[in-house]
Motif scaffolding. Structure first.
Motif, PDB file in Angstrom:
ATOM      1  N   THR A 230      48.030  20.531  33.926  1.00  6.66           N
ATOM      2  CA  THR A 230      49.122  21.096  34.698  1.00  6.66           C
ATOM      3  C   THR A 230      49.110  22.615  34.612  1.00  6.66           C
ATOM      4  OG1 THR A 230      51.509  20.953  35.095  1.00  6.66           O
ATOM      5  CG2 THR A 230      50.795  20.998  32.800  1.00  6.66           C
ATOM      6  N   THR A 231      49.801  23.259  35.526  1.00  6.23           N
ATOM      7  CA  THR A 231      49.972  24.701  35.473  1.00  6.23           C
ATOM      8  C   THR A 231      51.281  25.001  34.761  1.00  6.23           C
ATOM      9  OG1 THR A 231      48.743  24.972  37.534  1.00  6.23           O
ATOM     10  CG2 THR A 231      50.123  26.814  36.849  1.00  6.23           C
ATOM     11  N   LEU A 232      51.215  25.802  33.719  1.00  5.04           N
ATOM     12  CA  LEU A 232      52.386  26.154  32.920  1.00  5.04           C
ATOM     13  C   LEU A 232      53.169  27.279  33.586  1.00  5.04           C
ATOM     14  CD1 LEU A 232      50.613  26.058  29.442  1.00  5.04           C
ATOM     15  CD2 LEU A 232      51.947  24.247  30.541  1.00  5.04           C
ATOM     16  N   ALA A 233      54.369  27.556  33.094  1.00  9.21           N
ATOM     17  CA  ALA A 233      55.248  28.569  33.681  1.00  9.21           C
ATOM     18  C   ALA A 233      54.597  29.945  33.746  1.00  9.21           C
ATOM     19  CB  ALA A 233      56.552  28.638  32.889  1.00  9.21           C
TER      20      ALA A 233
ATOM     21  N   ARG B  97      46.741  27.137  32.421  1.00  7.81           N
ATOM     22  CA  ARG B  97      46.588  25.690  32.496  1.00  7.81           C
ATOM     23  C   ARG B  97      46.930  25.072  31.152  1.00  7.81           C
ATOM     24  NH1 ARG B  97      46.630  22.920  36.626  1.00  7.81           N
ATOM     25  NH2 ARG B  97      44.944  21.543  36.081  1.00  7.81           N
ATOM     26  N   GLY B  98      47.517  23.894  31.168  1.00  8.27           N
ATOM     27  CA  GLY B  98      47.886  23.187  29.952  1.00  8.27           C
ATOM     28  C   GLY B  98      47.803  21.692  30.149  1.00  8.27           C
ATOM     29  N   CYS B  99      48.199  20.968  29.123  1.00 11.37           N
ATOM     30  CA  CYS B  99      48.094  19.516  29.124  1.00 11.37           C
ATOM     31  C   CYS B  99      49.473  18.874  28.992  1.00 11.37           C
ATOM     32  CB  CYS B  99      47.241  19.054  27.937  1.00 11.37           C
ATOM     33  SG  CYS B  99      45.581  19.750  27.936  1.00 11.37           S
ATOM     34  N   LEU B 100      49.684  17.801  29.738  1.00 13.97           N
ATOM     35  CA  LEU B 100      50.885  16.995  29.571  1.00 13.97           C
ATOM     36  C   LEU B 100      50.660  16.016  28.432  1.00 13.97           C
ATOM     37  CD1 LEU B 100      51.617  16.140  33.319  1.00 13.97           C
ATOM     38  CD2 LEU B 100      52.763  17.862  31.898  1.00 13.97           C
TER      39      LEU B 100
END
Length: 113
Positions: A66-69, A73-76
């Motif tokens: 996912t795209t973080l604030a 990029r990051g992970c759920l």
């Protein structure tokens, strides 16, 4: 003719440990950095080098990224994810989507041929 090792078609650069992929083979594998093990299923299984979770299928792997604030990029967390409205399940070290009924699986296989 000797068996060749094939690199998988990667869904994202975050999938790691491509050396364990063999065409048509299922086998147990481990990621040396995190020590997690899973059942490798050809090129259908992706291990994320970011969160060190393993996903069965390109769609699930891609869905967990996912795209973080801040725009990075990051992970759920797969414990909190849902795929098509149904929580994921952990089986043999890999996160998987909902189980298909026998009828749905047969229809999928018939349509895929």
């Amino acid at each position: 003719m000797s068996e060749q090792t094939h690199a998988p078609k990667l869904a994202s650069p975050e999938i790691s440990d491509t050396s364990a992929f063999r065409a048509g083979s299922d086998h147990d594998t481990a990621h040396a950095e995190c020590g997690k093990t899973w059942r490798q299923r050809g090129n259908r299984t992706g291990h994320c080098s970011g969160c060190h979770e393993t996903f069965e299928g390109e769609a699930l792997f891609d869905a967990h990224r996912t795209t973080l604030a801040d725009g990075s990029r990051g992970c759920l967390d797969p414990n909190e994810m849902k795929f098509r409205g149904i929580p994921l399940r952990l089986e043999n070290g890999s996160w998987r989507g909902p189980k298909m009924s026998a009828a749905a699986r047969d229809a999928y296989r018939k349509d895929g041929q």
